[in-house]
Design a protein around this motif. Sequence first.
Motif, PDB file in Angstrom:
ATOM      1  N   GLY A  29       0.720  -1.336  -0.060  1.00 24.16           N
ATOM      2  CA  GLY A  29       0.093  -0.012   0.109  1.00 24.16           C
ATOM      3  C   GLY A  29       0.914   1.297   0.000  1.00 24.16           C
ATOM      4  O   GLY A  29       0.266   2.425   0.107  1.00 24.16           O
ATOM      5  N   ASN A  56      -5.535  -3.021   3.422  1.00 28.41           N
ATOM      6  CA  ASN A  56      -6.903  -2.226   3.173  1.00 28.41           C
ATOM      7  C   ASN A  56      -8.072  -2.974   3.601  1.00 28.41           C
ATOM      8  O   ASN A  56      -8.390  -3.971   3.138  1.00 28.41           O
ATOM      9  N   CYS A  60     -10.706  -1.598  -0.808  1.00 23.82           N
ATOM     10  CA  CYS A  60     -10.449  -0.507  -1.760  1.00 23.82           C
ATOM     11  C   CYS A  60      -9.489  -1.116  -2.949  1.00 23.82           C
ATOM     12  O   CYS A  60      -8.474  -1.751  -2.584  1.00 23.82           O
ATOM     13  N   SER A 134      -8.833   4.616   5.940  1.00 21.47           N
ATOM     14  CA  SER A 134      -9.529   3.524   5.439  1.00 21.47           C
ATOM     15  C   SER A 134      -9.114   3.326   4.225  1.00 21.47           C
ATOM     16  O   SER A 134      -9.739   1.950   3.579  1.00 21.47           O
ATOM     17  N   PHE A 135      -8.759   4.051   3.359  1.00 22.72           N
ATOM     18  CA  PHE A 135      -8.487   4.098   1.842  1.00 22.72           C
ATOM     19  C   PHE A 135      -7.122   3.872   1.396  1.00 22.72           C
ATOM     20  O   PHE A 135      -6.044   4.174   2.123  1.00 22.72           O
ATOM     21  N   ALA A 136      -7.090   2.994   0.238  1.00 23.34           N
ATOM     22  CA  ALA A 136      -5.643   2.687  -0.246  1.00 23.34           C
ATOM     23  C   ALA A 136      -5.109   3.860  -0.976  1.00 23.34           C
ATOM     24  O   ALA A 136      -5.470   4.142  -2.127  1.00 23.34           O
TER      25      ALA A 136
END
Length: 494
Positions: A29, A56, A60, A134-136
């Motif tokens: 990531g 992740n 995502c 929370s997101f890549a």
Amino acid sequence: MTHFKDLRSYLCALNDIGDLERITREVDGDLEPGAITRRSYETDAPAPLMENIRGNALGCRILGAPAGRSYVKTRPYARVALSLGLPATATIPEIIDTLIQTRALPGKKPVLVDADNAPCRQNILRGDDATLDSFAIPFAHDSDGGRYANTWGTLIVKSPDGQWINWSIARVMKIDCKRMTGLIVPSQHIGQIWQQWVELGQPMPYAMVQGTAPAIACASGIPLPAGVDEADYVGALWGEPIEVVKALSVDLEVPAQAEVVVEGHVSITRDAEEGPYGEYSGYLGTKSSPQPTFSVEVISHRDQPIWPLVVAGRPTDESHTLWAMGMTAEAISLMREAGLPITAAWIPEESAVHWLVVSVPNNWRELLPDTSSEELAQRIGEIVFRANSLIFIPRIYLVDDDIDPTCLKDVVWAIATRVHPERRRIVFSEERVIPLLHCYDADEYAAGKGAKIVYDTLQPPIGEGRLPHASFEQGYPAALRQQVIDHWPNATDQ
């Protein structure tokens, strides 16, 4: 025209023509998505869809090179063409003509739809749950100042009086889970609107939308006249309005089919350091600059959202495909509106948006009587160099229409054989320059002023001293050419 209302249907179309690569192995990531995307540009590989990003939790996914040059050699601009609703086989002139023609159409305002059934509302995060962690969101380049949360997403802002709604693409860097900082250039439309909020002393509401319909991203990334709403332009392109829903926390409307929507406010001071970042000129950045802070207040997203990633650098990426097409359309429109007989124009990808090649018809002297080629070059320079939307262009090559601006082989031949070593160049010595251009000295960047130039390569009129090409087309009688063509072996016979 067939248009795609969301990113996922567009990806199905890419998959159908063999221009999508699904990567199911685990990808880190941090930097690997950037490296995969950059190599895909440099090898003209299929667009990489990375479906398994380490660490992740939301599932995502990352889509690299969403509008880069195509893997399909016979359809090099398929991604841009399909994004705009054109056949995958569309050429550069056909794409540019579509952009120009759409400008002349009446815009179609977006239409509000039921938010409860909107895909972008499948998941809503508020308070502490509304976190970018929370997101890549990977690093684009190894030397960047941070993870860039926006490289191909649409930033939506509105003037305080509500009369101008701007959808644009600008780079935005993640500071932490609740803050970002983005490049706000005063001459660009988002910068003009931000300044209005600054003068009011109120933070600017914004929405950052990831994974829109591809035409929305395209319209957000090209120059349109000030006051024109990009959403209306896409409606004109589609022949029907974009479906939108009201944002959850700010007075804005966002595309209903979006993958991710981040909402918040932009500070009225440049209170954060943004950068460095590798840019479209092809070099890694080394400097940062003070920019406003984007607060993160509410996030909504689809299940297993797709986050597009553009990794700017050496040609060719979206800066040199879609952005160049948009600027070319803008330049042609402005020159034709000024009454100049322009046949075609193009910003060669290999120039990293530093050249504009403009061609005029053989009879341009009849269309502009009592005008010398130097005067024509002067007028073109005044139009292009003084347009805010074209501030990025430092060099123009004015050519006859025996040169195809989209054919680099033609362009290099013209520059090599028709640019005089000393004369027939029109120098504009005190034009605006910005640091994103990569051909000026430090003192010019500091002053914001530098030289720009138009090279006049126009040849004498046909029959009055212009030399014919030493080519198959011009060097042999028509009957002999046809005889050669008729007897030319097919590829299977060679």
